[in-house]
Design an enzyme around this catalytic site. Structure first.
Site, short mmCIF file in Angstrom:
data_model
loop_
_atom_site.label_atom_id
_atom_site.label_comp_id
_atom_site.label_asym_id
_atom_site.label_seq_id
_atom_site.Cartn_x
_atom_site.Cartn_y
_atom_site.Cartn_z
N SER A 138 100.51 65.96 25.92
CA SER A 138 99.17 65.59 26.35
C SER A 138 98.18 66.30 25.43
O SER A 138 98.17 67.53 25.35
CB SER A 138 98.97 66.02 27.81
OG SER A 138 97.65 65.80 28.21
N LYS A 164 99.93 61.35 24.95
CA LYS A 164 98.88 61.04 25.93
C LYS A 164 97.57 61.59 25.38
O LYS A 164 97.48 62.75 25.00
CB LYS A 164 99.24 61.69 27.26
CG LYS A 164 98.11 61.84 28.26
CD LYS A 164 98.68 62.16 29.63
CE LYS A 164 97.83 63.13 30.42
NZ LYS A 164 98.42 63.45 31.73
N LYS A 166 93.38 62.09 26.03
CA LYS A 166 92.34 62.11 27.04
C LYS A 166 91.18 61.25 26.54
O LYS A 166 90.82 61.31 25.36
CB LYS A 166 91.85 63.55 27.24
CG LYS A 166 92.91 64.46 27.83
CD LYS A 166 93.09 64.17 29.29
CE LYS A 166 94.12 65.09 29.90
NZ LYS A 166 94.27 64.86 31.35
N ASP A 191 94.47 59.07 29.46
CA ASP A 191 94.16 59.64 30.78
C ASP A 191 92.66 59.86 30.85
O ASP A 191 92.09 60.57 30.02
CB ASP A 191 94.91 60.98 30.94
CG ASP A 191 94.73 61.59 32.33
OD1 ASP A 191 94.03 60.98 33.17
OD2 ASP A 191 95.29 62.68 32.58
N GLU A 216 95.88 56.31 32.78
CA GLU A 216 96.02 57.20 33.93
C GLU A 216 94.66 57.47 34.56
O GLU A 216 93.69 57.79 33.87
CB GLU A 216 96.66 58.51 33.43
CG GLU A 216 97.02 59.51 34.51
CD GLU A 216 97.71 60.76 33.93
OE1 GLU A 216 98.19 60.71 32.78
OE2 GLU A 216 97.74 61.78 34.64
N ASP A 241 97.15 59.49 39.26
CA ASP A 241 97.40 60.94 39.25
C ASP A 241 96.61 61.54 40.43
O ASP A 241 97.13 61.66 41.55
CB ASP A 241 96.98 61.51 37.88
CG ASP A 241 97.03 63.03 37.79
OD1 ASP A 241 97.36 63.69 38.79
OD2 ASP A 241 96.72 63.59 36.71
N LYS A 265 102.94 65.16 40.43
CA LYS A 265 102.77 66.58 40.16
C LYS A 265 103.18 67.30 41.44
O LYS A 265 102.63 67.02 42.51
CB LYS A 265 101.31 66.92 39.83
CG LYS A 265 100.89 66.45 38.43
CD LYS A 265 99.46 66.86 38.11
CE LYS A 265 99.07 66.35 36.72
NZ LYS A 265 97.62 66.47 36.46
N GLY A 293 101.72 67.49 34.27
CA GLY A 293 101.68 68.93 34.02
C GLY A 293 100.35 69.51 34.44
O GLY A 293 99.35 68.78 34.56
O1 LIG Z 1 100.33 69.65 29.30
C1 LIG Z 1 100.13 69.58 30.52
O2 LIG Z 1 100.53 70.42 31.33
C2 LIG Z 1 99.37 68.40 31.02
C3 LIG Z 1 97.98 68.54 30.71
C4 LIG Z 1 97.14 67.47 31.39
O3 LIG Z 1 97.12 66.37 30.91
C5 LIG Z 1 96.39 67.81 32.54
C6 LIG Z 1 96.39 69.05 33.05
C7 LIG Z 1 95.52 69.41 34.08
C8 LIG Z 1 94.57 68.57 34.53
C9 LIG Z 1 94.32 67.38 33.78
O4 LIG Z 1 93.45 67.62 32.76
C10 LIG Z 1 95.59 66.84 33.19
C11 LIG Z 1 96.05 65.63 33.87
O5 LIG Z 1 95.20 65.01 34.47
O6 LIG Z 1 97.21 65.23 33.86
MG LIG Z 2 96.06 63.12 34.72
#
Ligand SMILES: O=C(O)CCC(=O)C1=CC=C[C@@H](O)[C@@H]1C(=O)O
Ligand SMILES: [Mg+2]
Length: 371
Positions: A138, A164, A166, A191, A216, A241, A265, A293
């Site tokens: 991510s 992934k 953002k 996402d 997402e 999510d 999660k 995550g």
């Molecule tokens: O690498 C990881 O642990 C995932 C990171 C990640 O995408 C996210 C972590 C925490 C909050 C969000 O920003 C996001 C998610 O939405 O999945």
């Molecule tokens: Mg997410």
């Protein structure tokens, strides 16, 4: 046999991530969280990790609220209960509304303790059969597209199975067009962390041109109704999510057609037992799942590895290797990703041991609750 607790210890840690992580809601680099250590009267130790952030950006929970709920409500419930199997913990905690991340951290420690007492890996205790899991990466919002392209190249060369990205309003279609020009074949998903509304349908429909694996959580963080409307109007599969806090939410989202994929999660849904139940339900209804995550340290990461061994975790998760986040993790060995794969540990429990030296180095508070 009932688990007889000797004590539960809360270790508060403060760790700095190698790079800041930017999403549509904010930027994170310093992480505070609790490691929960559950000790039985034979001296076996199980570990869990709180995943809420310091600021209630992603959900309403925070590091501080996790501690208060664990200390004032969850530990007192455990003191008065007899637990034979970790599946009994979630129903016991259900008298407390919400606060899923607090519940999951302590339930996770009990799952680890249980698996260690049984002498089996946590993955096996959960019913998982995979010996290795596929993982993706991510990547947060970058200051420039050039930097983003460099990051993608780096992780693709490392072998991560999908990327992934953002997105947020103003950092979406143009950025993706540029990314696709350079990476026409790479499995990519995006996402939005709830940054759009139904008014953006036309813009979100343009994302169909980029052959994305999924989008997402494009809409509001509790919504499943508008997501169903949006899914009917776009081709890209929607993955939920933030909207999924429970089995109930998952069931309603599937009934309404709000998503085609679900991100599970453990912390968001209140623990491994509920995560497994959602997994099973999605499997019965043809909804693929993957493990999200929360920028976890080693203990949380190990729990993510274990749940990802269940058979409907078909898509690569966000559980990247320890070195992507930390100079030095708190477990030994660290979680290692090679060619986009993590080999599932075979030792009892989470299968990684606590690096006591690192734990001490990062610890800023320690409280023991005797039973
Ligand atoms: O690498 C990881 O642990 C995932 C990171 C990640 O995408 C996210 C972590 C925490 C909050 C969000 O920003 C996001 C998610 O939405 O999945
Ligand atoms: Mg997410």
């Amino acid at each position: 046999m009932a688990i007889s607790f000797q004590k539960i210890i809360l270790h508060k840690l403060q760790m700095r991530m190698m790079d800041p992580f930017q999403t549509s809601f904010g930027t994170m680099q310093d992480k505070e969280f609790y490691i929960i250590e559950a000790v039985d009267t034979d001296g076996n130790r199980g570990f869990g990790e709180t995943v809420a952030f310091s600021v209630p950006w992603y959900t309403e929970e925070t590091v501080q609220s996790n501690k208060e709920i664990i200390e004032n409500y969850l530990i007192p419930i455990l003191r008065e209960s007899e637990i034979n199997h970790p599946d009994e913990v979630f129903p016991l905690f259900s008298m407390i509304r919400g606060n899923n991340m607090a519940k999951a951290a302590i339930e996770g420690a009990i799952w680890d303790l249980y698996a260690k007492r049984e002498g089996i890996p946590l993955a096996k205790a959960l019913g998982g059969e995979k010996t290795e899991i596929d993982v993706g990466i991510s990547i947060g919002i970058q200051p420039t597209v050039k930097l983003l392209l460099e990051k993608i190249s780096y992780f693709v060369e490392e072998g991560y199975k999908r990327v992934k990205l953002k997105i947020k309003p103003g950092y979406d279609v143009d950025v993706l067009r540029e990314v696709r020009k350079h990476f026409p074949q790479t499995p990519i998903m995006v996402d939005a962390n709830s940054a759009y509304t139904l008014k953006d349908t036309e813009l979100l429909r343009q994302l169909d041109d980029f052959n994305l694996l999924m989008i997402e959580q494009p809409l509001q963080h509790h919504d499943i109704i508008d997501h169903a409307k949006l899914q009917a109007r776009i081709e890209t599969p929607i993955c939920l999510d933030e909207s999924i806090h429970s089995f109930y939410d998952a069931e309603k989202a599937v009934e309404l057609g709000s998503c085609k994929i679900m991100n599970i999660k453990i912390g968001r849904v209140g623990g491994l037992t509920e995560a497994k139940r959602i997994h099973d339900y999605c499997q019965e209804h043809g909804i693929a799942v993957w493990c999200g995550g929360m920028l976890e340290a080693g203990v949380g990461r190990a729990h993510n590895v274990a749940i990802s061994t269940l058979s409907n975790f078909i898509l690569p998760g966000d559980t990247a290797g320890s070195s992507r986040y930390w100079k030095k993790d708190i477990i030994h060995p660290e979680v290692v990703v090679k060619d986009g794969i993590i080999k599932v540990p075979t030792e009892p429990g989470i299968g990684y041991s606590i690096d006591e030296e690192s734990l001490e180095e990062y610890r800023i508070e320690k409280i023991a609750y005797e039973f």
